[in-house]
Every structure is written in structure tokens, then in C-alpha cells.
Design a protein around this motif. Structure first.
Motif, PDB file in Angstrom:
ATOM      1  N   PRO A 180       3.734   0.374   0.719  1.00 19.12           N
ATOM      2  CA  PRO A 180       3.419   0.808  -0.646  1.00 19.12           C
ATOM      3  C   PRO A 180       4.470   1.791  -1.160  1.00 19.12           C
ATOM      4  O   PRO A 180       5.102   2.510  -0.385  1.00 19.12           O
ATOM      5  N   ASN A 181       4.651   1.829  -2.464  1.00 13.29           N
ATOM      6  CA  ASN A 181       5.439   2.860  -3.112  1.00 13.29           C
ATOM      7  C   ASN A 181       4.488   3.869  -3.747  1.00 13.29           C
ATOM      8  O   ASN A 181       3.281   3.608  -3.853  1.00 13.29           O
ATOM      9  N   ASN A 199       9.124   5.306  -1.596  1.00 12.82           N
ATOM     10  CA  ASN A 199       8.286   4.626  -0.610  1.00 12.82           C
ATOM     11  C   ASN A 199       7.296   5.631  -0.042  1.00 12.82           C
ATOM     12  O   ASN A 199       7.648   6.790   0.208  1.00 12.82           O
ATOM     13  N   THR A 225       0.622  -0.147  -5.198  1.00 14.85           N
ATOM     14  CA  THR A 225      -0.027  -1.381  -4.765  1.00 14.85           C
ATOM     15  C   THR A 225      -1.340  -1.600  -5.521  1.00 14.85           C
ATOM     16  O   THR A 225      -1.863  -0.690  -6.168  1.00 14.85           O
ATOM     17  N   TYR A 237       5.774  -3.168  -4.485  1.00 19.13           N
ATOM     18  CA  TYR A 237       5.804  -2.711  -3.101  1.00 19.13           C
ATOM     19  C   TYR A 237       7.145  -3.126  -2.516  1.00 19.13           C
ATOM     20  O   TYR A 237       7.899  -3.882  -3.120  1.00 19.13           O
TER      21      TYR A 237
END
Length: 322
Positions: free
Chosen positions: A125-126, A205, A225, A248
Motif C-alpha cells: 500500500p501507499n 510507500n 488501497t 499501490y
């Protein structure tokens, strides 16, 4: 001519016989894992964890080498041109194998033809985060502030054309805000400036930002996400404010094209053992990375799908690089 041709045929036959033997002995020396981003970023964090565990499986040290630059293209290009013997491999990402080839006017490599896929390791996920001194605590408050001050706010990313850059551009488009993009050569230096409040906002990230979020030096506003990250259940998704928003990144291992299948298979087995290790899984869980672990064929299909997915996004944002 007949003698030369016969010699050539014999040499080819001997090489074909010798190849499995060489692959059977592989590796007989340390393997270099090229991380195409600066130390301290998400790919670096993941790469070092995987390298340490793969070394146990391979019986040789896996040396991490950071080669940052051009959004990951410098390091990826280095591996693309390396000898296809399994001793130089790449920790690739959506940037190196989907975005850069779409964005760069002249890419130094072909993401399909110049690499032998090994394994898709994880999906990451970011996160949208801000310096705590910025007077916002939610995504909506950030949008409101950006609309009050068009063009006055800025966000940092790990570089032009990276997934974090595109995460920011998608956010700007969907929220209808004007926020300046400040690119860096990797997440590490970007985080340093945001923590120091030189730039107030960052798309990063989750792995590289997680420690700073937990310590309070960064304030997380939302994950990118579709679902909330298990390691940060109290952090909402950006989609809860902007329905349909989702981005993502991912990490995968690649070898140079032409690497013998037997060596690719050994690398794949070592990679799968690494991500299956409970200790590695525990580390990945800390920042909600989803473990995949794929075959080379599955990674090849993934790369093709990612290029098809990101093409309209890159064209829509009109992102180009020399």
C-alpha cells in the motif's frame, strides 16, 4: 567452411551439456541484488529483508547494491545489461516494469524482452501523510486547505513518474486541487525533507513511512488501497473521501534476459522460501504488505497487465520524461 561449421556445432552441443551442470552448482559466489532506489525507501527495506533470507537458501551471500536514479531506470538498466548468469538480479517495481517504459521518451530497456521474470513477492500500500505542523488531520481537511491556497502547497514523492507521483496526480485530479509536485531520488530523501517540514505533504510507500507514522514525526491521512491497512486500522482509505481512488505498488525479482531456466528456478525457489518464512511474513505484516510469491510465468503476466492498467493513467496525467 565445413570444418568451421562442425566446430561451431560441437561448441553449441558442449554448451548445452555444460549448462545444466553450471546451473546445478549455482551459486558458487555472492549474488548482487540491485535496488534501483535510494537506501531507506520501501524497495530498499523489502529488498534487504528478502536478500537476507534468500542467502540462507542459496548458501551464498546476497549483496544489496543501491543504484538510484531516473525513477528506478538506472538500476534496472544496469541489470538488463548484466551477464545472464544469475549473479546480478533486480528488485523490480511497478515503476521499473510498468511506469518508466510508458513515461520515458527513450527507455534504456524493454521491461519484457530484457528480463527473465523470477517471482512477484509482495503488493504494497501507499500512504498520504503530512508533517504534523500542517494544520490538517483528515483527507477532507487537506482538500479544503489546498482549495483555500491553490498552488501554495507541495507534496514530495520518490521521483518523477513513480507510483507515488502518480498517486499524487490522481489525488489532485479527483479532488480538484492544485498542489505542486516535488520529486526526489527515492523515498529516503523525500521523507527527510517532509519530516524536516521543507515540504509539508508526501505520498510514500507504507513500509518506508510506517516507522515515522508510529513515532509521530509524520501524520497519516489515508492509505491508497481500496481497503484499510491491517497494521494501521485507524487510518482511513483515501477512497472513503474520494470514492474510487486506488493505487499501490509491488516488488518482484527479475534476472537479465537469457538467464538459464535452471538458475531462474533456483532463484524462484529461494524467493518463495523467503516470503514463506514466518519471520519474513511478520516483518511484512508490520506495514501491511500483502505476500504473493509467484511463478515466473505469473510475474510475466502481471507485468503485462500492469502496463495495460497504467497506460491510460499516464496519458491522462500527461506525464512525460526525457
Amino acid at each position: 567452411m565445413k570444418l568451421t561449421r562442425r566446430a561451431m556445432m560441437m561448441a553449441a552441443a558442449l554448451a548445452a551439456v555444460a549448462l545444466p551442470a553450471a546451473a546445478q552448482d549455482y551459486p558458487t559466489q555472492p549474488v548482487t541484488l540491485v535496488i534501483p532506489f535510494a537506501a531507506g525507501g520501501s524497495t530498499d527495506v523489502v529488498g534487504r529483508i528478502i536478500a537476507e533470507r534468500m542467502a540462507q537458501e542459496l548458501g551464498q551471500q546476497v549483496v544489496v547494491e543501491n543504484r538510484a536514479g531516473a525513477g528506478g531506470s538506472l538500476g534496472a538498466g544496469t541489470v538488463a545489461r548484466a551477464a545472464p548468469d544469475g549473479y546480478t538480479i533486480l528488485m523490480g517495481t511497478v515503476a521499473t516494469h510498468a511506469l518508466n517504459p510508458l513515461i520515458l521518451a527513450q527507455s534504456p530497456y524493454d521491461p519484457v524482452k530484457d528480463f527473465a521474470p523470477v517471482s512477484l513477492l509482495i503488493i504494497v500500500p501507499n500512504v498520504l501523510a503530512v508533517n504534523p505542523e500542517l494544520p490538517v488531520k483528515t483527507v477532507q481537511e487537506l482538500i479544503d486547505l489546498a482549495k483555500e491556497k491553490p498552488g501554495e502547497l507541495a507534496y514530495a514523492s520518490s521521483g518523477n513518474g513513480t507510483p507515488l507521483h502518480l498517486s499524487g496526480e490522481l489525488f489532485k485530479s479527483m479532488a480538484g486541487v492544485d498542489i505542486e509536485h516535488v520529486p526526489y531520488q527515492g523515498s529516503g530523501p523525500a521523507l527527510t525533507d517532509v519530516i524536516g517540514n521543507q515540504v509539508p505533504i508526501i505520498f510514500d510507500n507504507l513500509p518506508s513511512a510506517s516507522a515515522h507514522i508510529k513515532s509521530g514525526t509524520l501524520r497519516a491521512l489515508g492509505v491508497t488501497t481500496a481497503e484499510r491497512a491491517p497494521s494501521f486500522p485507524d487510518v482511513p482509505t483515501i477512497a472513503e473521501t474520494l470514492p474510487g481512488y486506488e493505487t499501490y505498488t509491488w516488488n518482484a525479482l527479475f534476472a537479465p534476459a537469457g538467464t538459464p531456466p535452471e538458475i531462474v528456478a533456483k532463484l524462484n525457489a529461494a524467493a518463495l522460501a523467503a516470503v514463506a518464512d514466518p519471520k519474513v511474513a511478520e516483518r511484512m505484516d508490520e506495514f501491511s504488505a500483502q505476500i504473493v510469491g509467484s511463478s515466473p510465468e505469473e510475474l510475466a503476466a502481471h507485468v503485462e497487465a500492469e502496463m495495460a492498467k497504467w497506460k491510460p493513467v499516464v496519458e491522462g496525467a500527461n506525464i512525460k520524461a526525457d
